[in-house]
Design an enzyme around this catalytic site. Sequence first.
Site, PDB file in Angstrom:
ATOM      1  N   GLU A 151       0.766  -1.244   0.076  1.00  0.00           N
ATOM      2  CA  GLU A 151       0.042   0.031   0.076  1.00  0.00           C
ATOM      3  C   GLU A 151       0.952   1.336  -0.048  1.00  0.00           C
ATOM      4  OE1 GLU A 151      -2.434  -0.675   3.363  1.00  0.00           O
ATOM      5  OE2 GLU A 151      -3.242  -2.844   2.466  1.00  0.00           O
ATOM      6  N   HIS A 189      -4.188   3.013   5.612  1.00  0.00           N
ATOM      7  CA  HIS A 189      -4.035   2.026   4.496  1.00  0.00           C
ATOM      8  C   HIS A 189      -4.441   2.353   3.078  1.00  0.00           C
ATOM      9  CE1 HIS A 189      -3.892  -1.477   7.312  1.00  0.00           C
ATOM     10  NE2 HIS A 189      -4.200  -0.663   8.127  1.00  0.00           N
ATOM     11  N   ARG A 222       2.258  -8.312   0.860  1.00  0.00           N
ATOM     12  CA  ARG A 222       1.553  -7.720   2.025  1.00  0.00           C
ATOM     13  C   ARG A 222       2.150  -7.942   3.337  1.00  0.00           C
ATOM     14  NH1 ARG A 222      -4.241  -6.773   3.220  1.00  0.00           N
ATOM     15  NH2 ARG A 222      -4.772  -7.710   5.442  1.00  0.00           N
TER      16      ARG A 222
END
Length: 414
Positions: free
Chosen positions: A174, A301, A229
């Site tokens: 992100e 996020h 991630r």
Amino acid sequence: MLGNLVVLVLLMCGTSTECTRYDGYVVLRLDVSTDQDVHVLKQIQEVPEVVDFWDFPRDLMVSPSYLEDIKATLKENKIKYVTWIDNVQDLIDTQFNHRNTEYSTDEFNYAVYHTWEEIYQWVLDTAAAYPGLAEAILIMHSYQGKEQYVLKVGSDSATPKEAIWYQGGIHAREWISPATVMWMTNQLLMDYSVDPEVKSMLDQYDIYVLPLLNVDGYNHTWEEDRMWRKTQKPNNGSNCIGTDANRNWDYMWGGEGASAFPCASTYRGDSAHSEPEVKGVATFLELKALEQTFQLFIDFHSYSQYWLTTWGYTLDLTDDHVTQTALASIGCDAIYSVHGTVYTYGTFADHLYIGSGLSQDWGYGTLGSPYSFTVELRDTGEYGFLLPEDQIIPTSEETYAGLKAAITYVMANT
Ligand SMILES: [Zn+2]
């Protein structure tokens, strides 16, 4: 710094053939309407080599070799879908090629994405540029041994101040999150001398900022796998690496919406605070909380444009639900006022899905911050995690308005 850059360019995913490639990978947007749909998708989610939910249960990345199987499964379960992104590798190439050709400046450029080393250096340089107003505090080392500094922003005060915490980069891919956190923090520092509102914020609060929590995972997205991630710590008894650092916090850890399976993208870890990066932040904040009250906690996020209130682990509402919701609503309005970007708000559990071991639940439940949020930045899925660099500044500007509105609300309501 420039010497390092030359080496880094050689290792980045745009130039390295070693990197995980996403040729022919598509992102499907699903039309999910029933609990039964969600149940089916949860089962699919447990097989990470086949699919990767970019945004559960709506956006699903699928490899070309499993695409027909997945489409058949969706059809069988009457879940409608459209192809949303038709070749993920094209977007990845665009991002890295841009960096390779156009990045060459000594001045910190907020309009581009940065490597972890540059973000690390940014914290130290920013602290040095604002003596008396900013300070870099070493709080931990990552699993791979990288130093992690928190930037403390606030004017010196004889009396104990209240505190604010915000963080970025807990999920490695992100990228807009650390970029936005750095821009906003720099803006607070620049505005201190010219904006009376910001001056009063930094006089009243110590604002602690960690731009890149999952530093090892982030580095992995630059050097090996853009879509990573999780953290980078190996798991006992499994070949799958990493834990979801936002399922690892020691508040309602291990409940619904966090996987016990090490290969899953939402793996909770083998115990609460098993990840040194999460434990490092939690330990730092718990110590600080002995002398300062944390009034506001935000975990930035991407993506989906949500301002999410507590709780995440249950649909039950907190005792502070009314004021938390009021703040979220004001935050969304402030964001909208800058570039017309639409955010929606609600509790994490209700607006998104149940998730446990979340940072925001820990912020409220353990740290005791009355206002604890997850904010999902741009976009709504056109580019998803691969948000182009020309959206960094607009995203930062509008989020800064949201952040200031949140601090103003907290000042008036605590
Ligand atoms: Zn995230």
